[in-house]
Design a protein around this motif. Structure first.
Motif, PDB file in Angstrom:
ATOM      1  N   ARG A  19       0.864  -1.184   0.000  1.00  0.00           N
ATOM      2  CA  ARG A  19       0.000   0.000   0.000  1.00  0.00           C
ATOM      3  C   ARG A  19       0.898   1.230   0.000  1.00  0.00           C
ATOM      4  O   ARG A  19       1.817   1.343   0.804  1.00  0.00           O
ATOM      5  CB  ARG A  19      -0.885  -0.005   1.241  1.00  0.00           C
ATOM      6  N   GLN A  20       0.630   2.144  -0.923  1.00  0.00           N
ATOM      7  CA  GLN A  20       1.373   3.405  -0.978  1.00  0.00           C
ATOM      8  C   GLN A  20       0.482   4.511  -0.436  1.00  0.00           C
ATOM      9  O   GLN A  20      -0.654   4.673  -0.869  1.00  0.00           O
ATOM     10  CB  GLN A  20       1.799   3.746  -2.403  1.00  0.00           C
ATOM     11  N   PHE A  21       1.039   5.265   0.517  1.00  0.00           N
ATOM     12  CA  PHE A  21       0.342   6.405   1.096  1.00  0.00           C
ATOM     13  C   PHE A  21       0.979   7.687   0.590  1.00  0.00           C
ATOM     14  O   PHE A  21       2.201   7.776   0.467  1.00  0.00           O
ATOM     15  CB  PHE A  21       0.400   6.354   2.628  1.00  0.00           C
ATOM     16  N   VAL A  22       0.122   8.670   0.298  1.00  0.00           N
ATOM     17  CA  VAL A  22       0.606   9.966  -0.173  1.00  0.00           C
ATOM     18  C   VAL A  22       0.036  11.071   0.699  1.00  0.00           C
ATOM     19  O   VAL A  22      -1.014  10.909   1.330  1.00  0.00           O
ATOM     20  CB  VAL A  22       0.236  10.227  -1.653  1.00  0.00           C
ATOM     21  N   ALA A  23       0.769  12.179   0.723  1.00  0.00           N
ATOM     22  CA  ALA A  23       0.315  13.389   1.408  1.00  0.00           C
ATOM     23  C   ALA A  23      -0.122  14.349   0.317  1.00  0.00           C
ATOM     24  O   ALA A  23       0.701  14.867  -0.441  1.00  0.00           O
ATOM     25  CB  ALA A  23       1.449  13.986   2.229  1.00  0.00           C
ATOM     26  N   GLU A  24      -1.434  14.574   0.235  1.00  0.00           N
ATOM     27  CA  GLU A  24      -1.995  15.405  -0.821  1.00  0.00           C
ATOM     28  C   GLU A  24      -2.407  16.763  -0.255  1.00  0.00           C
ATOM     29  O   GLU A  24      -3.200  16.840   0.683  1.00  0.00           O
ATOM     30  CB  GLU A  24      -3.210  14.711  -1.442  1.00  0.00           C
ATOM     31  N   ALA A  25      -1.851  17.824  -0.844  1.00  0.00           N
ATOM     32  CA  ALA A  25      -2.185  19.189  -0.439  1.00  0.00           C
ATOM     33  C   ALA A  25      -3.558  19.572  -0.997  1.00  0.00           C
ATOM     34  O   ALA A  25      -4.096  18.909  -1.887  1.00  0.00           O
ATOM     35  CB  ALA A  25      -1.114  20.154  -0.942  1.00  0.00           C
ATOM     36  N   ALA A  26      -4.104  20.665  -0.490  1.00  0.00           N
ATOM     37  CA  ALA A  26      -5.436  21.125  -0.907  1.00  0.00           C
ATOM     38  C   ALA A  26      -5.513  21.379  -2.413  1.00  0.00           C
ATOM     39  O   ALA A  26      -6.565  21.195  -3.018  1.00  0.00           O
ATOM     40  CB  ALA A  26      -5.816  22.389  -0.141  1.00  0.00           C
ATOM     41  N   ASP A  27      -4.382  21.766  -3.026  1.00  0.00           N
ATOM     42  CA  ASP A  27      -4.384  22.033  -4.469  1.00  0.00           C
ATOM     43  C   ASP A  27      -4.153  20.771  -5.310  1.00  0.00           C
ATOM     44  O   ASP A  27      -4.037  20.845  -6.526  1.00  0.00           O
ATOM     45  CB  ASP A  27      -3.342  23.094  -4.825  1.00  0.00           C
ATOM     46  N   GLY A  28      -4.102  19.609  -4.654  1.00  0.00           N
ATOM     47  CA  GLY A  28      -3.913  18.351  -5.367  1.00  0.00           C
ATOM     48  C   GLY A  28      -2.464  17.913  -5.519  1.00  0.00           C
ATOM     49  O   GLY A  28      -2.189  16.816  -6.000  1.00  0.00           O
ATOM     50  N   THR A  29      -1.521  18.746  -5.095  1.00  0.00           N
ATOM     51  CA  THR A  29      -0.104  18.398  -5.173  1.00  0.00           C
ATOM     52  C   THR A  29       0.212  17.290  -4.178  1.00  0.00           C
ATOM     53  O   THR A  29      -0.255  17.329  -3.043  1.00  0.00           O
ATOM     54  CB  THR A  29       0.776  19.632  -4.852  1.00  0.00           C
ATOM     55  N   TRP A  30       1.012  16.336  -4.597  1.00  0.00           N
ATOM     56  CA  TRP A  30       1.496  15.298  -3.691  1.00  0.00           C
ATOM     57  C   TRP A  30       2.835  15.759  -3.144  1.00  0.00           C
ATOM     58  O   TRP A  30       3.788  15.988  -3.887  1.00  0.00           O
ATOM     59  CB  TRP A  30       1.651  13.975  -4.409  1.00  0.00           C
ATOM     60  N   ASP A  31       2.922  15.893  -1.834  1.00  0.00           N
ATOM     61  CA  ASP A  31       4.135  16.400  -1.190  1.00  0.00           C
ATOM     62  C   ASP A  31       4.947  15.334  -0.477  1.00  0.00           C
ATOM     63  O   ASP A  31       6.019  15.629   0.054  1.00  0.00           O
ATOM     64  CB  ASP A  31       3.779  17.520  -0.208  1.00  0.00           C
ATOM     65  N   GLY A  32       4.467  14.109  -0.451  1.00  0.00           N
ATOM     66  CA  GLY A  32       5.231  13.054   0.199  1.00  0.00           C
ATOM     67  C   GLY A  32       4.577  11.707  -0.005  1.00  0.00           C
ATOM     68  O   GLY A  32       3.422  11.621  -0.433  1.00  0.00           O
TER      69      GLY A  32
END
Length: 189
Positions: free
Chosen positions: A65-78
Motif C-alpha cells: 500500500r502506498q500512502f501519499v500526502a496530498e495538499a489542498a491544491d492536489g499536489t502530492w508532497d510526500g
C-alpha cells in the motif's frame, strides 16, 4: 514546526502519472543516491505500463500500500509504501522471512515540507494500515537506511524505530551498508 494541511491517503490505481511524477521528484533529491535503489534515468525510462502496475498494485490488496500526502491544491508532497513480507517467504535481500512483517520503502517528503509533521503523518497511516491487516498479522515493520543517511536514521529513531543490528550490503554497491530499523507491533493492537 509549521503544520501544513494535507490529506494522507492510499493511492488509487488510476493515479499512475502522479506516482511517477513524485518518484522522479524523489530521485532528484540530493539524498537520493543513499536513499533509493533506482536512478532518475531508470525511472524515466520505465514505460507507462510499469507505472500503471505500480499504482494499481499499491492501491488495494494485502501485498503493498502506498500512502501519499496530498495538499489542498492536489499536489502530492510526500509518500511512503508498505510492502508486506509474509512469513516463510524470501525478502528483497534473498533472506528468509521468519515472521510476517511490513517493510517501509520509498520514503520521501518534498524539501519544503520537511519538519512540518508530514513524514510523521505518513508513517502513522502506514503503520495503522499494517497493524490492521488480518491473519497472519504483521508482527513488526522494518525499513533499511544507508549507513551514510544520518538525517533519515535520526528521524526513524525519533519516530520509534530501533536498530536491529542487521546489516546488509547495499544492492548494487557491496562496499556500502544498509542498516535495518524495526518497529515492533504494539501490544493490544
Amino acid at each position: 514546526m509549521s503544520e501544513t494541511r494535507h490529506v494522507i491517503r492510499a493511492v488509487r490505481g488510476d493515479e499512475w502519472a502522479k506516482v511517477k511524477e513524485l518518484r522522479i521528484a524523489a530521485l532528484h533529491d540530493p539524498a537520493a543516491p543513499v536513499a533509493f535503489l533506482e536512478s532518475v534515468e531508470e525511472a524515466q525510462g520505465q514505460p507507462d505500463e510499469f507505472w500503471q502496475g505500480r499504482a494499481g498494485g499499491a492501491s488495494h490488496g494485502r501485498a503493498s500500500r502506498q500512502f501519499v500526502a496530498e495538499a489542498a491544491d492536489g499536489t502530492w508532497d510526500g509518500s511512503v509504501t508498505v510492502l508486506v513480507e509474509e512469513g516463510g517467504t524470501t525478502d528483497f535481500f534473498d533472506q528468509g522471512v521468519e515472521r510476517t512483517q511490513g517493510h517501509l520503502v520509498g520514503v520521501f517528503v518534498r524539501t519544503e515540507q520537511r519538519g512540518t509533521g508530514l513524514t510523521e503523518a505518513l508513517f502513522a497511516s502506514a503503520l495503522e494500515w499494517a497493524w490492521g491487516l488480518e491473519e497472519p498479522v504483521v508482527e513488526r515493520v522494518r525499513l533499511f537506511v544507508h549507513e551514510d543517511n544520518a538525517r533519515a536514521a535520526a528521524f526513524y529513531r525519533r519516530y520509534g524505530f530501533e536498530p536491529s543490528g542487521t546489516v546488509v550490503p547495499m544492492p548494487g554497491n557491496t562496499g556500502a551498508k544498509e542498516l535495518e530499523y524495526v518497529f515492533q507491533r504494539p501490544t493490544g493492537v
